[in-house]
Design a protein around this motif. Sequence first.
Motif, mmCIF file in Angstrom:
data_model
loop_
_atom_site.group_PDB
_atom_site.id
_atom_site.type_symbol
_atom_site.label_atom_id
_atom_site.label_comp_id
_atom_site.label_asym_id
_atom_site.label_seq_id
_atom_site.Cartn_x
_atom_site.Cartn_y
_atom_site.Cartn_z
ATOM 1 N N GLY A 84 0.793 -1.231 0.000
ATOM 2 C CA GLY A 84 0.000 0.000 0.000
ATOM 3 C C GLY A 84 0.820 1.274 0.000
ATOM 4 O O GLY A 84 0.267 2.368 -0.147
ATOM 5 N N ASP A 85 2.127 1.147 0.169
ATOM 6 C CA ASP A 85 2.984 2.337 0.121
ATOM 7 C C ASP A 85 3.286 2.749 -1.314
ATOM 8 O O ASP A 85 3.831 3.835 -1.547
ATOM 9 N N SER A 86 2.943 1.899 -2.266
ATOM 10 C CA SER A 86 3.173 2.241 -3.669
ATOM 11 C C SER A 86 2.388 3.495 -4.032
ATOM 12 O O SER A 86 1.171 3.556 -3.835
ATOM 13 N N ALA A 87 3.083 4.481 -4.541
ATOM 14 C CA ALA A 87 2.476 5.782 -4.835
ATOM 15 C C ALA A 87 3.563 6.662 -5.431
ATOM 16 O O ALA A 87 4.734 6.260 -5.530
ATOM 17 N N VAL A 88 3.165 7.876 -5.794
ATOM 18 C CA VAL A 88 4.154 8.901 -6.146
ATOM 19 C C VAL A 88 4.282 9.838 -4.953
ATOM 20 O O VAL A 88 3.279 10.334 -4.431
ATOM 21 N N TYR A 89 5.499 10.062 -4.518
ATOM 22 C CA TYR A 89 5.771 10.935 -3.381
ATOM 23 C C TYR A 89 6.374 12.234 -3.901
ATOM 24 O O TYR A 89 7.364 12.229 -4.626
ATOM 25 N N PHE A 90 5.714 13.336 -3.549
ATOM 26 C CA PHE A 90 6.185 14.650 -3.971
ATOM 27 C C PHE A 90 6.713 15.419 -2.768
ATOM 28 O O PHE A 90 6.062 15.495 -1.720
ATOM 29 N N CYS A 91 7.862 16.006 -2.973
ATOM 30 C CA CYS A 91 8.392 16.981 -2.049
ATOM 31 C C CYS A 91 7.953 18.361 -2.561
ATOM 32 O O CYS A 91 7.752 18.541 -3.773
ATOM 33 N N ALA A 92 7.772 19.301 -1.663
ATOM 34 C CA ALA A 92 7.422 20.669 -2.063
ATOM 35 C C ALA A 92 8.064 21.642 -1.089
ATOM 36 O O ALA A 92 8.470 21.260 0.021
ATOM 37 N N SER A 93 8.138 22.899 -1.506
ATOM 38 C CA SER A 93 8.654 23.922 -0.595
ATOM 39 C C SER A 93 7.882 25.212 -0.813
ATOM 40 O O SER A 93 7.264 25.425 -1.868
ATOM 41 N N SER A 94 7.899 26.065 0.182
ATOM 42 C CA SER A 94 7.282 27.383 0.069
ATOM 43 C C SER A 94 8.078 28.366 0.900
ATOM 44 O O SER A 94 8.769 27.998 1.856
ATOM 45 N N LEU A 95 7.923 29.636 0.528
ATOM 46 C CA LEU A 95 8.693 30.684 1.191
ATOM 47 C C LEU A 95 8.305 30.809 2.664
ATOM 48 O O LEU A 95 9.137 31.081 3.526
ATOM 49 N N ALA A 96 7.008 30.626 2.915
ATOM 50 C CA ALA A 96 6.512 30.750 4.274
ATOM 51 C C ALA A 96 5.522 29.627 4.537
ATOM 52 O O ALA A 96 5.190 28.853 3.651
ATOM 53 N N LEU A 97 5.030 29.602 5.775
ATOM 54 C CA LEU A 97 4.161 28.508 6.174
ATOM 55 C C LEU A 97 2.763 28.606 5.603
ATOM 56 O O LEU A 97 2.125 27.601 5.315
ATOM 57 N N VAL A 98 2.242 29.799 5.489
ATOM 58 C CA VAL A 98 0.808 29.910 5.243
ATOM 59 C C VAL A 98 0.481 30.735 4.019
ATOM 60 O O VAL A 98 1.136 31.716 3.712
ATOM 61 N N GLY A 99 -0.562 30.319 3.331
ATOM 62 C CA GLY A 99 -1.187 31.108 2.285
ATOM 63 C C GLY A 99 -0.284 31.539 1.162
ATOM 64 O O GLY A 99 -0.349 32.684 0.717
ATOM 65 N N ILE A 100 0.535 30.597 0.679
ATOM 66 C CA ILE A 100 1.501 30.990 -0.333
ATOM 67 C C ILE A 100 1.797 29.799 -1.239
ATOM 68 O O ILE A 100 1.603 28.654 -0.857
ATOM 69 N N GLU A 101 2.277 30.090 -2.465
ATOM 70 C CA GLU A 101 2.530 29.046 -3.443
ATOM 71 C C GLU A 101 3.495 27.999 -2.927
ATOM 72 O O GLU A 101 4.526 28.321 -2.330
ATOM 73 N N GLN A 102 3.151 26.749 -3.201
ATOM 74 C CA GLN A 102 4.062 25.648 -2.910
ATOM 75 C C GLN A 102 4.648 25.160 -4.238
ATOM 76 O O GLN A 102 3.922 24.973 -5.211
ATOM 77 N N PHE A 103 5.958 24.979 -4.252
ATOM 78 C CA PHE A 103 6.673 24.521 -5.438
ATOM 79 C C PHE A 103 6.979 23.030 -5.255
ATOM 80 O O PHE A 103 7.635 22.648 -4.279
ATOM 81 N N PHE A 104 6.516 22.246 -6.203
ATOM 82 C CA PHE A 104 6.662 20.799 -6.086
ATOM 83 C C PHE A 104 7.906 20.291 -6.814
ATOM 84 O O PHE A 104 8.319 20.851 -7.837
ATOM 85 N N GLY A 105 8.468 19.226 -6.271
ATOM 86 C CA GLY A 105 9.519 18.507 -6.956
ATOM 87 C C GLY A 105 8.925 17.611 -8.033
ATOM 88 O O GLY A 105 7.703 17.535 -8.170
ATOM 89 N N PRO A 106 9.769 16.903 -8.783
ATOM 90 C CA PRO A 106 9.294 16.080 -9.904
ATOM 91 C C PRO A 106 8.620 14.781 -9.480
ATOM 92 O O PRO A 106 8.003 14.114 -10.315
ATOM 93 N N GLY A 107 8.717 14.439 -8.215
ATOM 94 C CA GLY A 107 8.063 13.223 -7.739
ATOM 95 C C GLY A 107 8.980 12.007 -7.766
ATOM 96 O O GLY A 107 9.915 11.928 -8.571
ATOM 97 N N THR A 108 8.706 11.083 -6.874
ATOM 98 C CA THR A 108 9.386 9.782 -6.837
ATOM 99 C C THR A 108 8.316 8.710 -6.901
ATOM 100 O O THR A 108 7.447 8.647 -6.031
ATOM 101 N N ARG A 109 8.376 7.914 -7.952
ATOM 102 C CA ARG A 109 7.383 6.826 -8.092
ATOM 103 C C ARG A 109 7.913 5.599 -7.376
ATOM 104 O O ARG A 109 8.895 4.999 -7.812
ATOM 105 N N LEU A 110 7.257 5.245 -6.283
ATOM 106 C CA LEU A 110 7.652 4.090 -5.480
ATOM 107 C C LEU A 110 6.738 2.921 -5.802
ATOM 108 O O LEU A 110 5.512 3.038 -5.737
ATOM 109 N N THR A 111 7.335 1.816 -6.173
ATOM 110 C CA THR A 111 6.591 0.588 -6.436
ATOM 111 C C THR A 111 7.091 -0.488 -5.501
ATOM 112 O O THR A 111 8.299 -0.800 -5.495
#
Lengths: 113, 113
Positions: A84-111
């Motif tokens: 059940g852990d099989s999925a795509v895992y995305f990392c993301a970052s944002s300048l601040a904690l709240v109410g702001i754009e999150q920039f995603f990484g390309p993803g890691t496909r775990l099988t």
Amino acid sequence: DTAVSQTPKYLVTQMGNDKSIKCEQNLGHDTMYWYKQDSKKFLKIMFSYNNKELIINETVPNRFSPKSPDKAHLNLHINSLELGDSAVYFCASSLALVGIEQFFGPGTRLTVL
Amino acid sequence: GENVEQHPSTLSVQEGDSAVIKCTYSDSASNYFPWYKQELGKRPQLIIDIRSNVGEKKDQRIAVTLNKTAKHFSLHITETQPEDSAVYFCAATPTDNWGKLQFGAGTQVVVTP
């Protein structure tokens, strides 16, 4: 000069193994996140860190352990992998904690086999 | 906690027509509403966002409207093009909830030439 990068891009492993996914951002952001996207494309937050401090810890099995060695890195370690852990895992970052754009990484496909 | 519902789950439109995706949210404290676009095999990317002090926001062919009283917000894409084909996610978060984005289930938009 990728903003948010993840390694590896693909991860195929057997049940019961332990694996790690690494994430790095060069945007100078204070906040980083891990998301899980399942086979139905549903995006769900798992963890968030702000200045290396754990802020959000959703209902995630304790087999998942995030680690933030510094503001630019957030790694995800998974013990005793299950199907059940099989999925795509995305990392993301944002300048601040709240109410702001999150920039995603390309993803890691775990099988998990 | 916040719950976001998104409709429709799939949307097929002819090139040049308009597409509308609707979302409802449950937490009246939510005041930041981003929309993300995810092309096949790619990362989610922010396309537009709106805050609760604004009723409508436009950016070229895309617009978002927000009705705080009814707790719903919508994405409008005009003059659709094949490159608009993607999965679109709405999200909501209260700005005092440490940046936790609650995503809708996504809408698969297919634009046929």
